[in-house]
Design an enzyme around this catalytic site. Structure first.
Site, PDB file in Angstrom:
ATOM      1  N   GLU A 127      -2.971  -5.463   3.100  1.00  0.00           N
ATOM      2  CA  GLU A 127      -2.034  -6.388   2.435  1.00  0.00           C
ATOM      3  C   GLU A 127      -2.311  -7.834   2.836  1.00  0.00           C
ATOM      4  O   GLU A 127      -2.238  -8.748   2.015  1.00  0.00           O
ATOM      5  CB  GLU A 127      -0.577  -6.036   2.779  1.00  0.00           C
ATOM      6  CG  GLU A 127      -0.096  -4.694   2.238  1.00  0.00           C
ATOM      7  CD  GLU A 127       0.076  -4.674   0.722  1.00  0.00           C
ATOM      8  OE1 GLU A 127      -0.060  -5.717   0.074  1.00  0.00           O
ATOM      9  OE2 GLU A 127       0.322  -3.578   0.178  1.00  0.00           O
ATOM     10  N   ASP A 254      -6.916   3.224  -6.206  1.00  0.00           N
ATOM     11  CA  ASP A 254      -7.108   2.238  -7.289  1.00  0.00           C
ATOM     12  C   ASP A 254      -8.131   1.122  -7.049  1.00  0.00           C
ATOM     13  O   ASP A 254      -9.201   1.069  -7.675  1.00  0.00           O
ATOM     14  CB  ASP A 254      -5.743   1.647  -7.716  1.00  0.00           C
ATOM     15  CG  ASP A 254      -4.835   1.206  -6.566  1.00  0.00           C
ATOM     16  OD1 ASP A 254      -5.310   1.193  -5.422  1.00  0.00           O
ATOM     17  OD2 ASP A 254      -3.663   0.861  -6.814  1.00  0.00           O
TER      18      ASP A 254
HETATM   19  C1  DMJ Z   1      -0.786  -5.785  -5.536  1.00  0.00           C
HETATM   20  O1  DMJ Z   1      -0.533  -6.068  -4.205  1.00  0.00           O
HETATM   21  C2  DMJ Z   1      -2.247  -5.548  -5.781  1.00  0.00           C
HETATM   22  O2  DMJ Z   1      -2.513  -5.698  -7.130  1.00  0.00           O
HETATM   23  C3  DMJ Z   1      -2.686  -4.192  -5.302  1.00  0.00           C
HETATM   24  O3  DMJ Z   1      -4.035  -3.926  -5.602  1.00  0.00           O
HETATM   25  C4  DMJ Z   1      -1.839  -3.122  -5.926  1.00  0.00           C
HETATM   26  N1  DMJ Z   1      -0.444  -3.367  -5.821  1.00  0.00           N
HETATM   27  C5  DMJ Z   1       0.100  -4.671  -5.977  1.00  0.00           C
HETATM   28  C6  DMJ Z   1       0.700  -4.956  -7.323  1.00  0.00           C
HETATM   29  O4  DMJ Z   1       1.280  -3.917  -7.946  1.00  0.00           O
END
Ligand code: DMJ
Length: 463
Positions: A127, A254
């Site tokens: 994060e 993802d």
């Molecule tokens: C964001 O912090 C980033 O896009 C991450 O890759 C996935 N989740 C959140 C947004 O939904």
């Protein structure tokens, strides 16, 4: 005034010595290629900018200097007890792209004068990398303010101990002061979504260590793929053993896919290109599901390819953008239609549904950007007005259901539209940025010349 793409802007801006001089010139051209004060981005982009200001001004009033604003109670919130200036760092490049000069300058000063990473706190490497390291690097490139690069380098050095596992795959948490790590149980997204930021830091500082550590982590993870070419959703970074063999494109995996492609583009990294090709081929073969009259990507076991679930959600909605960036517009269009169908079915997308029966599994909406991100990419590459229509729908729903007197709030349940006291910084970094760029003139930013990190921070190859 000559019209220039953002890539050109950054390159020439870095040659300028004074940050103030750089910033004002850049603000003028980054937005539309014309001076910011005379630029008209059009009515829809202006509306998005007004919504951004509505949220930003509330942050300023009630949570200035803190990580986040809680939009219902109007209280500040800091993730780790002390502020790491999450919202201003995440939102700064959005302000620059929107031509909000005085807001951007004020936020930049707040960050440069107050943000310190010399804190005895254990932070989540993933994060902090995507929001803060990515945000600082992007804003440095956009302004030429070397204080931002200094902060980024300090942060990068403090995060490096995270990679000190037996495999080189990072631990989940690292203490910014002591370097102490913990959290051996991780996942592909947290291990594989670091190279765009760490690699950029290497290129801008001339210190290869950041690139090498993040690339090694990605390669280590990839080398543990199954014989089908798939990865699972949980792995131990000390033993290298899979803990959960469920494969999908959703949370926990993802952005691993995203960075294989993006690192190959940004750094001309041929290893990443090869890893991307193998991985996307496997994802399209085993995860894609043409059920229910649409295209979806569900869950399978990474070793057998056997389908284990048919879940799709708000996070998965980034995949059309990725497919579009790779040139696969056909799949991208079909998958975005699926996401849009879910959004319009409930008025706002729920976190997760079962696409075999459209039953909601997780019903919250935390102001996520992915579906708008994909509409933006598809509009940029196809110019099909369908995607502007989608973006209008998303904006309309946000204003109708999520806007509060102070800012914007998440929804606890999309069925009832009950609000929750939470506004993640990615709403300002990503959701509103992608909506703005969809409506703004094409010259605002050339998608072919930048790579967005997974938190929507645009990085340009200035090296
Ligand atoms: C964001 O912090 C980033 O896009 C991450 O890759 C996935 N989740 C959140 C947004 O939904």
């Amino acid at each position: 005034m000559i019209r220039v793409s953002l890539g050109g802007v950054i390159a020439c801006c870095l040659a300028l010595s004074s940050a103030a001089q750089t910033s004002s010139k850049l603000l003028a051209v980054a937005q539309t290629g014309t001076p910011a004060d005379s630029a008209d981005p059009g009515p829809m982009a202006k509306q998005v900018r007004a919504e951004f200001l509505h949220a930003w001004n509330a942050y300023k009033q009630y949570a200035w200097g803190h990580d986040e604003l809680k939009p219902l109670s109007r209280q500040p919130h800091d993730w780790y007890g002390v502020s790491l200036y999450m919202t201003p760092v995440d939102a700064l490049d959005t302000m620059i792209l929107m031509g909000l000069k005085s807001e951007a300058d004020e936020a930049r000063e707040l960050i440069a004068q107050n943000l310190s990473f010399d804190q005895d706190i254990e932070v989540k490497n993933f994060e902090i990398t995507i929001r803060l390291l990515g945000g600082l690097l992007s804003s440095y490139q956009l302004t030429g303010d070397r204080r931002l690069l200094g902060l980024a380098e300090d942060l990068g050095n403090r995060l490096l101990p995270a990679f000190n596992s037996r495999t080189g795959m990072p631990y989940v948490y690292v203490n910014l002061k002591t370097g102490k790590t913990h959290g051996a149980e991780s996942n592909p997204a947290e291990i594989g979504t670091l190279l765009v930021e760490f690699g950029t830091l290497s290129k801008l500082t001339g210190k290869p260590v950041f690139y090498d550590k993040a690339k090694n982590a990605l390669v280590q993870l990839y080398s543990r793929r199954s014989k089908l070419g798939l990865v699972g959703s949980a792995i131990n970074v000390e033993t290298g053993q899979w803990i959960d063999t469920t494969s999908h494109i959703s949370t926990g995996i993802d952005s691993y896919y995203e960075y294989l492609l993006k690192a190959s583009i940004l750094f001309n990294d041929r290893d990443c290109e090869r890893m991307w090709k193998t991985s996307i081929e496997a994802a399209n073969r085993y995860l894609a599901d043409a059920g229910q009259g649409g295209l979806w990507y569900g869950q399978v076991d990474m070793n057998t390819g056997k389908r284990t679930a048919t879940r799709y959600g708000a996070l998965d909605a980034f995949f059309p953008a990725l497919l579009a960036r790779s040139g696969d517009l056909e799949r991208a269009r079909r998958l975005e239609e699926s996401s849009y169908k879910v959004w319009t079915m409930f008025g706002v997308e729920p976190e997760e549904i079962d696409y075999s029966n459209f039953k909601i599994i997780h019903s919250g909406y935390v102001l996520r950007p992915e579906i708008a991100e994909s509409a933006y990419y598809l509009y940029f590459y196809t110019r099909d007005p369908r995607y502007k229509e989608m973006a209008s729908t998303f904006l309309g729903s946000l204003v109708r259901y999520c806007k509060t007197e102070a800012a914007y709030a998440s929804l606890r349940k999309v069925e009832s539209k009950e609000k929750e006291d939470r506004m993640e910084s990615f709403f300002l970094a990503e959701t509103l940025k992608y909506l703005y760029l969809t409506f703004a003139p094409r010259e605002t930013l050339d998608l072919n010349k930048v790579v967005f990190n997974t938190e929507a921070h645009p990085i340009t190859k200035t090296w």
